[in-house]
Scaffold this motif. Sequence first.
Motif, PDB file in Angstrom:
ATOM      1  N   ASP A  43       0.981  -1.082  -0.064  1.00  0.00           N
ATOM      2  CA  ASP A  43       0.025  -0.070  -0.138  1.00  0.00           C
ATOM      3  C   ASP A  43       0.796   1.326  -0.115  1.00  0.00           C
ATOM      4  N   GLY A  44       2.013   1.168  -0.120  1.00  0.00           N
ATOM      5  CA  GLY A  44       3.168   2.292   0.109  1.00  0.00           C
ATOM      6  C   GLY A  44       3.308   2.732   1.347  1.00  0.00           C
ATOM      7  N   LYS A  45       2.500   2.418   2.613  1.00  0.00           N
ATOM      8  CA  LYS A  45       2.867   2.795   3.731  1.00  0.00           C
ATOM      9  C   LYS A  45       3.386   1.524   4.753  1.00  0.00           C
ATOM     10  N   GLY A  46       3.977   0.553   4.073  1.00  0.00           N
ATOM     11  CA  GLY A  46       4.511  -0.631   4.922  1.00  0.00           C
ATOM     12  C   GLY A  46       3.302  -1.809   5.025  1.00  0.00           C
ATOM     13  N   GLY A  47       2.162  -1.554   4.572  1.00  0.00           N
ATOM     14  CA  GLY A  47       1.256  -2.724   4.738  1.00  0.00           C
ATOM     15  C   GLY A  47       1.029  -3.430   3.221  1.00  0.00           C
ATOM     16  N   ILE A  48       0.069  -4.253   3.483  1.00  0.00           N
ATOM     17  CA  ILE A  48      -0.216  -5.055   2.269  1.00  0.00           C
ATOM     18  C   ILE A  48      -1.948  -4.952   2.144  1.00  0.00           C
ATOM     19  N   GLU A  49      -2.251  -4.594   1.179  1.00  0.00           N
ATOM     20  CA  GLU A  49      -3.913  -4.867   0.531  1.00  0.00           C
ATOM     21  C   GLU A  49      -4.108  -5.795  -0.257  1.00  0.00           C
ATOM     22  N   THR A  50      -5.455  -5.987  -0.698  1.00  0.00           N
ATOM     23  CA  THR A  50      -5.926  -6.847  -1.642  1.00  0.00           C
ATOM     24  C   THR A  50      -6.667  -6.335  -2.484  1.00  0.00           C
ATOM     25  N   MET A  51      -6.893  -6.640  -3.817  1.00  0.00           N
ATOM     26  CA  MET A  51      -7.445  -6.108  -4.879  1.00  0.00           C
ATOM     27  C   MET A  51      -8.105  -7.003  -5.783  1.00  0.00           C
ATOM     28  N   SER A  52      -9.327  -7.182  -6.080  1.00  0.00           N
ATOM     29  CA  SER A  52     -10.140  -8.006  -6.825  1.00  0.00           C
ATOM     30  C   SER A  52     -10.910  -7.697  -8.050  1.00  0.00           C
ATOM     31  N   LEU A  53     -10.951  -8.383  -9.216  1.00  0.00           N
ATOM     32  CA  LEU A  53     -11.626  -7.879 -10.294  1.00  0.00           C
ATOM     33  C   LEU A  53     -12.225  -9.157 -11.026  1.00  0.00           C
ATOM     34  N   ALA A  54     -13.500  -9.166 -11.480  1.00  0.00           N
ATOM     35  CA  ALA A  54     -13.979 -10.167 -11.914  1.00  0.00           C
ATOM     36  C   ALA A  54     -13.144 -10.604 -13.299  1.00  0.00           C
ATOM     37  N   ARG A  55     -13.094 -11.925 -13.737  1.00  0.00           N
ATOM     38  CA  ARG A  55     -12.390 -12.407 -14.865  1.00  0.00           C
ATOM     39  C   ARG A  55     -13.071 -12.035 -15.903  1.00  0.00           C
ATOM     40  N   ARG A  56     -14.556 -11.965 -16.083  1.00  0.00           N
ATOM     41  CA  ARG A  56     -15.057 -11.645 -17.442  1.00  0.00           C
ATOM     42  C   ARG A  56     -15.168 -10.173 -17.606  1.00  0.00           C
ATOM     43  N   ALA A  57     -14.597  -9.331 -16.794  1.00  0.00           N
ATOM     44  CA  ALA A  57     -14.863  -7.792 -16.728  1.00  0.00           C
ATOM     45  C   ALA A  57     -14.127  -7.194 -18.026  1.00  0.00           C
ATOM     46  N   VAL A  58     -13.063  -7.922 -18.433  1.00  0.00           N
ATOM     47  CA  VAL A  58     -12.281  -7.320 -19.407  1.00  0.00           C
ATOM     48  C   VAL A  58     -12.171  -8.314 -20.550  1.00  0.00           C
ATOM     49  N   MET A  59     -11.546  -7.800 -21.859  1.00  0.00           N
ATOM     50  CA  MET A  59     -11.351  -8.647 -23.002  1.00  0.00           C
ATOM     51  C   MET A  59      -9.961  -8.644 -23.408  1.00  0.00           C
TER      52      MET A  59
END
Length: 277
Positions: free
Chosen positions: A178-194
């Motif tokens: 996260d740029g501040k020494g921590g860890i974040e998670t991020m998610s995006l649906a597989r079918r969202a992009v082509m």
Amino acid sequence: MEKVKRGERLIAMTRVLSSNPNKVIPYQVFCDQFKAAKSSISEDIAMIERVMATFELGEVATVTGAAGGVRFRPMMPANEAHSFIQGIADALNTPDRALPGGYLYLSDLLSDPVMTRRMGTIMAQPCFDLDVGFVLTMETKGIPVAMMTAEALNVPLLIARRSSKVYEGSSVNISYPDGKGGIETMSLARRAVMQGQRALIVDDFMRHGGTALGMITLMKEFNIEVAGLTFMLAQEREQPLTDLPEWPLMTFTGDGIDTPMVVQPAKWLKDFGETAS
């Protein structure tokens, strides 16, 4: 349908074009709708183009080729854009905007549809010719301005989430600093992009750049090229966050803790206006 007078036709055509920004509309669509000859429609388009240019209301252009037609792009004159962003910067520099932890109160600005639409128009301006397939943002505060940018570009808005949702189906999940020494998670649906699409990343606030870098990493998982990044407000840096083009509307100095945060319009606004003119 009764014969449409030219004045009525001009009003209707202008409405159709402005309601479909950055979309090429074939001349035949207007010919069929108004039962008019293509020569008459061409004259109407020329008049609309001239008026838009005279009053700096946007860009109307004819696109040639098999898939050609006419296209409207919302534009804001450089001096008007700079004045508008300067007004926001002045508002953000008032003492009552400061929040604990070195942040500024932005929620009222991001909830104003008129203001976010104007910001979205400015954000989209340098990106019209980048062949952007969608706008990507991170939940949640950046969604309004990202939506308005996507509207101006006439592309979908995709929202990366902090955790996958069952109603979005199979998702790609990543962990990022996260740029501040921590860890974040991020998610995006597989079918969202082509495959083959290009993404424009839009967010409301960028200090350390962790979220923006996370979205870039997420796009790599989809083999999607990132065309550029744009922010409502970003920390002024000696070196760019990445080698990608960046278009913050405003930049700030100071950390808001030991030194006050000072906000000003981004330098590219003036440079872009001079280049465009």
